[in-house]
Motif scaffolding. Structure first.
Motif, PDB file in Angstrom:
ATOM      1  N   THR A  19      45.735 101.588 -29.524  1.00  0.00           N
ATOM      2  CA  THR A  19      45.555 102.812 -28.740  1.00  0.00           C
ATOM      3  C   THR A  19      45.715 104.032 -29.628  1.00  0.00           C
ATOM      4  O   THR A  19      46.404 103.998 -30.637  1.00  0.00           O
ATOM      5  CB  THR A  19      46.583 102.894 -27.595  1.00  0.00           C
ATOM      6  OG1 THR A  19      47.876 102.987 -28.170  1.00  0.00           O
ATOM      7  CG2 THR A  19      46.489 101.705 -26.668  1.00  0.00           C
ATOM      8  N   THR A  74      40.603 105.806 -32.303  1.00  0.00           N
ATOM      9  CA  THR A  74      40.949 104.489 -31.785  1.00  0.00           C
ATOM     10  C   THR A  74      41.093 104.577 -30.271  1.00  0.00           C
ATOM     11  O   THR A  74      41.491 105.611 -29.727  1.00  0.00           O
ATOM     12  CB  THR A  74      42.244 103.953 -32.418  1.00  0.00           C
ATOM     13  OG1 THR A  74      43.298 104.872 -32.185  1.00  0.00           O
ATOM     14  CG2 THR A  74      42.078 103.735 -33.906  1.00  0.00           C
ATOM     15  N   GLY A  75      40.719 103.510 -29.604  1.00  0.00           N
ATOM     16  CA  GLY A  75      40.786 103.454 -28.152  1.00  0.00           C
ATOM     17  C   GLY A  75      39.481 103.810 -27.463  1.00  0.00           C
ATOM     18  O   GLY A  75      39.307 103.529 -26.279  1.00  0.00           O
ATOM     19  N   ARG A  98      35.748  98.288 -28.170  1.00  0.00           N
ATOM     20  CA  ARG A  98      36.750  99.357 -28.307  1.00  0.00           C
ATOM     21  C   ARG A  98      37.063  99.530 -29.795  1.00  0.00           C
ATOM     22  O   ARG A  98      37.296  98.554 -30.505  1.00  0.00           O
ATOM     23  CB  ARG A  98      38.019  98.974 -27.556  1.00  0.00           C
ATOM     24  CG  ARG A  98      39.104 100.047 -27.591  1.00  0.00           C
ATOM     25  CD  ARG A  98      40.299  99.679 -26.746  1.00  0.00           C
ATOM     26  NE  ARG A  98      39.952  99.282 -25.400  1.00  0.00           N
ATOM     27  CZ  ARG A  98      39.714 100.101 -24.371  1.00  0.00           C
ATOM     28  NH1 ARG A  98      39.750 101.401 -24.568  1.00  0.00           N
ATOM     29  NH2 ARG A  98      39.434  99.634 -23.173  1.00  0.00           N
TER      30      ARG A  98
END
Length: 132
Positions: A19, A74-75, A98
């Protein structure tokens, strides 16, 4: 992509560094499956309107990595359209993935790791062919 198109190709929850808020943890291995080196082209699109092209570096049953000129947070969920040549034949893969890491690579842009989220049955078949 229809919900029924998701398959049993190893699609797991993102690891501890997946995340944007947490950031990557270099002491833990986030890969679920072994990777195979491949050469291909990747077109990336996001809901926010980001469009980018790059080169695929490796592939596994649960993800891939590619180099791109610009970073991806990221995420972020991305639509990836990939073209890969293997044993003299061209293959196409389309999936939702992702971004799980993004690393600056001197002189080559960014290496971005993607974890598969939704993969059509046809793309699962192509991935299996490429990994064998």
């Amino acid at each position: 992509m229809a919900e029924s198109e998701q398959t049993s190709l190893e699609v797991g929850a993102p690891g501890p560094g997946a995340t944007a808020a947490d950031g990557p943890n270099p002491s833990q291995e986030a890969r679920c499956a072994p990777r195979k080196l491949v050469a291909g082209r990747v077109k990336l699109a996001t809901d926010a309107g980001l469009r980018q092209e790059g080169r695929m570096l490796d592939l596994s049953s649960s993800g891939l990595s590619a180099t791109m000129e610009d970073p991806i947070r990221t995420g972020v969920l991305c639509l990836l359209d990939c073209e890969v040549a293997h044993n003299g034949k061209a293959y196409a893969i389309s999936l939702i993935a992702r971004a799980v890491d993004c690393i600056l690579v001197r002189g080559k842009g960014y290496r971005i790791g993607f974890q598969f989220q939704k993969v059509s049955d046809g793309s699962v078949s192509v991935i299996r062919t490429l990994l064998n």
